[in-house]
Design an enzyme around this catalytic site. Structure first.
Site, PDB file in Angstrom:
ATOM      1  N   ARG A 239      21.892  56.889  38.422  1.00 40.47           N
ATOM      2  CA  ARG A 239      20.433  57.091  38.416  1.00 40.47           C
ATOM      3  C   ARG A 239      19.841  57.229  39.809  1.00 40.47           C
ATOM      4  O   ARG A 239      18.826  57.913  39.989  1.00 40.47           O
ATOM      5  CB  ARG A 239      19.761  55.924  37.688  1.00 40.47           C
ATOM      6  N   THR A 259      32.397  62.656  32.602  1.00 33.14           N
ATOM      7  CA  THR A 259      31.799  62.671  31.261  1.00 33.14           C
ATOM      8  C   THR A 259      32.938  62.430  30.277  1.00 33.14           C
ATOM      9  O   THR A 259      33.932  63.161  30.296  1.00 33.14           O
ATOM     10  CB  THR A 259      31.128  64.024  30.966  1.00 33.14           C
ATOM     11  N   GLU A 376      16.703  53.124  30.008  1.00 33.80           N
ATOM     12  CA  GLU A 376      15.653  52.787  29.039  1.00 33.80           C
ATOM     13  C   GLU A 376      15.665  51.305  28.691  1.00 33.80           C
ATOM     14  O   GLU A 376      14.624  50.663  28.600  1.00 33.80           O
ATOM     15  CB  GLU A 376      15.852  53.575  27.735  1.00 33.80           C
TER      16      GLU A 376
END
Ligand code: CA
Length: 427
Positions: A239, A259, A376
């Site tokens: 982030r 990934t 989140e």
């Protein structure tokens, strides 16, 4: 539909790998070391090459049988439903056998114990596109940056996406190194250092089937015939790197260091009992433009898969706590459906090729137990989560293992389990 009890494999269905599921994988054949394609049934893997060499697939087309000798699913994906469905029916027949002892004995020779195998990447995607299809995720993340205006004007008109990278796609179980990168500090010049805000993203991946030619869009009515299957995807994200680099061109090094893909591809046809209406648009939201809209898509374009995130830290492992669940969310809440993603992606004539990977983007719901990433869950790291053993996490630490799980239950009570997608942060 087949009756689970009719398979001669006693464990079929007990682990969500039933006759109605038959997920595909690529695995290393222990004696020879070569990569084979397989199908999961109960606690076994059916070696498809071996099965063909025993003559049990001779009624299938030559190109289907040739595709089963490949080291990944790309060729099979490229053949489309005309090959996928007869293969699926034939495998279901062989695994049921209807009292034919010879077929049962011959098929059993191609079975291997699932737990003893090593798995490879099931597909070799030529391109990877990551969408942003969860309006809850987009709203929560947008709110962190723009409290007054979390969703940008385009969100409800088109499925937002960016082009990812295939070179760092890895199969479940591959360790994930912490990336270094450039980060913008609160003041002073940017720093180059190991990421301190390492995160996971809970996503569903779509494996593209035949695809299209340059300049030939796939209409929404045909879009689902171009989906070979689905698997879990963890789009690991740094982030701090992402926040500094993403404007104006979007994600780059904060996303492409790793990934992870689940090793099992669930066939699109197996998801039939779990299809639902596309998520209802709240009053006042625009209708999708005609190229993104159809009655079948509104009525059956969604999927009701329950996805979960589990975390186990190094200390939890040492103390025997076992992993804790951080999130449980259904894909039925996605604002955009798989068919809309494909129709939009190809609407300008962009090619999709067999084996390409499209991912939904982080799947989140609107409650605190349904958030698909730490960004989140901790509100950008401001509110760390509490873990057993007196630990907390704002972002991932060395030794943390994240496991994505997925499952579905039909109204008839059938259970389907997606292959796990796990990865451990190594430093
Ligand atoms: Ca993502």
């Amino acid at each position: 539909m087949h009756d689970h009890a009719s398979s001669w494999i006693p464990s079929a269905g007990h682990n969500g790998f039933s006759l109605d599921h038959l997920p595909y994988c690529a695995f290393l054949r222990p004696e020879t070391g070569d990569t084979r394609l397989g199908v999961g049934i109960g606690e076994y893997v059916l070696d498809l090459r071996d099965l063909n060499e025993r003559g049990l697939l001779s009624e299938l087309s030559a190109d289907t049988r040739a595709a089963l000798h490949a080291p990944n699913l790309n060729s099979l994906a490229g053949l489309g439903p005309r090959a996928w469905l007869p293969l699926r029916r034939r495998l279901q027949y062989l695994l049921t056998a209807q009292g034919n002892g010879l077929i049962e004995r011959e098929t059993a020779k191609s079975l291997l114990s699932m737990g003893e195998l090593r798995y490879q990447m099931p597909v070799s995607p030529g391109d990877y596109t990551d969408f942003y299809a969860s309006i809850h995720h987009a709203t929560h993340v947008g709110r962190l940056f723009r409290p007054q205006n979390p969703l940008l004007a385009n969100y409800k008109y088109l499925p937002i996406a960016y082009h990812g990278r295939c070179s760092t796609l890895v199969p479940s179980g591959t360790p994930v190194p912490r990336p270094q990168g450039q980060m913008g500090p609160a003041e002073g010049p940017p720093q180059f250092a190991p990421s301190r805000r390492l995160d996971y993203e809970l996503e569903l991946g779509l494996i593209v089937g035949p695809g299209n030619d340059l300049g030939q869009p796939i209409g929404i009515a045909e879009a689902e015939a171009h989906i070979f299957g689905v698997c879990l995807v963890n789009d690991w994200s740094a982030r701090d790197i992402q926040a500094w680099e993403y404007q104006p061109l979007g994600p780059f090094l904060g996303k492409n260091f790793a990934t992870s893909l689940g090793c099992w591809v669930t066939p699109w046809a197996a998801l039939e009992p779990y299809r639902v209406a596309a998520a209802a648009r709240p009053p006042g939201d625009p209708k999708p433009l005609p190229y993104l809209d159809s009655r079948p898509n509104r009525e059956r374009g969604g999927l009701d898969l329950q996805l979960e995130v589990w975390l186990e830290t190094e200390k939890m492992r040492r103390q025997g706590h076992g992993p804790v669940r951080l999130c449980a969310v259904s894909t039925r809440e996605l604002y955009w459906t798989p068919a809309q993603m494909i129709a939009h992606h190809t609407s300008n004539g962009c090619r999709l090729r067999p084996g390409d990977l499209l991912a939904t983007g982080t799947v989140s719901g609107d409650t605190s137990d349904a958030l698909g990433c730490l960004l989140e869950l901790t509100q950008g790291g401001q509110n760390p989560i509490r873990l057993p053993g007196d630990e907390s996490r704002a972002f991932l630490e060395a030794g943390d293992e994240v496991t994505l799980r997925g499952s579905a239950r039909s109204p008839a009570g059938e259970m389907l389990v997606l292959g796990d997608c796990a990865g451990r942060i190594v430093n």
